[in-house]
Enzyme design. Sequence first.
Site, mmCIF file in Angstrom:
data_model
loop_
_atom_site.group_PDB
_atom_site.id
_atom_site.type_symbol
_atom_site.label_atom_id
_atom_site.label_comp_id
_atom_site.label_asym_id
_atom_site.label_seq_id
_atom_site.Cartn_x
_atom_site.Cartn_y
_atom_site.Cartn_z
ATOM 1 N N GLU A 1 0.816 -1.217 0.000
ATOM 2 C CA GLU A 1 0.000 0.000 0.000
ATOM 3 C C GLU A 1 0.851 1.269 0.000
ATOM 4 O OE1 GLU A 1 -2.920 -0.454 3.153
ATOM 5 O OE2 GLU A 1 -4.180 -1.622 1.821
ATOM 6 N N GLU B 1 -6.008 -8.134 -1.329
ATOM 7 C CA GLU B 1 -6.640 -7.917 -0.025
ATOM 8 C C GLU B 1 -8.091 -7.525 -0.261
ATOM 9 O OE1 GLU B 1 -4.924 -5.392 2.949
ATOM 10 O OE2 GLU B 1 -2.880 -5.869 2.315
HETATM 11 C C1 BG6 Z 1 -4.675 -2.970 4.668
HETATM 12 C C2 BG6 Z 1 -3.356 -3.466 5.150
HETATM 13 O O1 BG6 Z 1 -4.633 -1.596 4.674
HETATM 14 O O2 BG6 Z 1 -5.814 -3.230 5.389
HETATM 15 C C3 BG6 Z 1 -3.425 -4.622 6.121
HETATM 16 O O3 BG6 Z 1 -2.491 -3.783 4.094
HETATM 17 C C4 BG6 Z 1 -4.595 -4.440 7.047
HETATM 18 O O4 BG6 Z 1 -2.197 -4.732 6.785
HETATM 19 C C5 BG6 Z 1 -5.865 -4.372 6.216
HETATM 20 O O5 BG6 Z 1 -4.700 -5.418 8.041
HETATM 21 C C6 BG6 Z 1 -7.148 -4.294 7.004
HETATM 22 O O6 BG6 Z 1 -7.102 -3.227 7.906
HETATM 23 P P1 BG6 Z 1 -7.376 -3.460 9.444
HETATM 24 O O7 BG6 Z 1 -7.092 -2.148 10.074
HETATM 25 O O8 BG6 Z 1 -8.804 -3.891 9.558
HETATM 26 O O9 BG6 Z 1 -6.444 -4.554 9.888
#
Ligand code: BG6
Length: 470
Positions: A179, A370
């Site tokens: 990111e 993701e």
């Molecule tokens: C992304 C990241 O921004 O979102 C992850 O690459 C992160 O590391 C994921 O875990 C989800 O966000 P969160 O804050 O719910 O863990």
Amino acid sequence: MMITEYTDRFPEGFLWGGAVAANQCEGVWDEGGKGIDLASTFKKGLSAGFIGITADDEYNPERTGIDFYHRYKEDIALFKELGFKIFRTSIAWTRIYPTGEEKEPNEAGLAFYDSLFDELLNAGIQPLITISHYEMPYHLVEKYDSWRSRKLIGFFEKYCRTIFERYRNKVKFWLTFNEINNMRRNAGYVGGILFHEGENRMQAIYQAAHHMFVANALAVKMCREIIPDAKIGVMCSLSNVYPYDCHPVTMLETMDCRRRSLFFPDVMLRGYYPTYIYRLWKENNVNITMETGDLDLIRKYTNDFLAFSYYRTTTHAKGQPFFGDTGGDNGTPNPFIETSEFGWQIDPDGFRYTLNELWDRYQVPLFPVENGLGARDTVEDGKIHDPYRVAYLRDHLKAMKEAVCDGVDIMGYTYWGPIDIVGAGTFQMSKRYGFIYVDKDDEGNGTLKRMKKDSFAYYQNVIRTNGEEL
Ligand code: BG6
């Protein structure tokens, strides 16, 4: 893959899997010769920003994670049962170079990842490796002011050379910086940019980003030389933002907001600074120092594919400032869609929209690495019923299939947090994404026992049918 005709099927060999990051799951944060990484120094979740280092007697869940470091064999057996073709995790830079400055790598760290990758490969699962996922050596932040300093390029290059040479026969899919476009905000966690009082923040961000673009290009170059059959991608946070209304000014501002994100893949995939950036720099007194050869490197060594996270969408209302956190931009809630219990709006159509937007703009293969729903789960009689997660996943996969029908070239899909891990934004264990439950609470209590949730069987069937049954 060259798309030459209409299809409504995921291609053969589509890379189904799941994704995590070392700092959110491994634990064992200061053993095995490991140095202190940036993420485990944050007192609170990354969204809170850098507000000082965790004291010895304070609890920081990142430091113990879900003990993946010791339990990865058990976890990989479950990923195999799910049918994973690929598993994304990161290498903790500090396991390899504890401060970032050592001349020789830490053999214990290298050996750990050797065993991890062997275990994956033996299970028929390809590793997809993020080289830097919020966990750079804290020492480099303290001593050099992080990526503000050009010296970081050299430390990163050395780290890349070590891991490319060591894992050349094991890892064929790489991502450089997780990111990277979250740099555009007050986001110390991406590049370790901890702001000084009164400084021009944009200057600091874009100078650091330039150094990271050069480092990215050098990594691409080196990867092609050392592992010619590998692919190396860009990784960006590309959850989307819509205009809140149809006022032309709202439209223009929303375009600007989105460009702050797309600027990063624009540079790394097209190979040059997009012309719109010069106005932003001019109006904010940003002057970037570049060396001869930098722009040439950036031009020659663009990445092979675009990996991205997509969790949600938001809207931009006229005059609103731009801000956001781990999941993307935070704007004005969209009245047409639902909101998760953690405040992220759920938008499967936005996923299809985003896939089309990115394919139209870049014409390189896309890889959503993701996507997922963070929710609270309840264990009842040893079972975890999570229809909300199945619904989120099903709707997003259907949307992804629509994008395939639209002609978008998609390499694979890795669901975020297939096993519960520590949340990055808020350091909560209770914000669970997994198909596999981990018995650990927000205070660190629990047996760490792994249990399958109902969603496990759903995703298993999706993979078994290559997305035919959704
Ligand atoms: C992304 C990241 O921004 O979102 C992850 O690459 C992160 O590391 C994921 O875990 C989800 O966000 P969160 O804050 O719910 O863990």
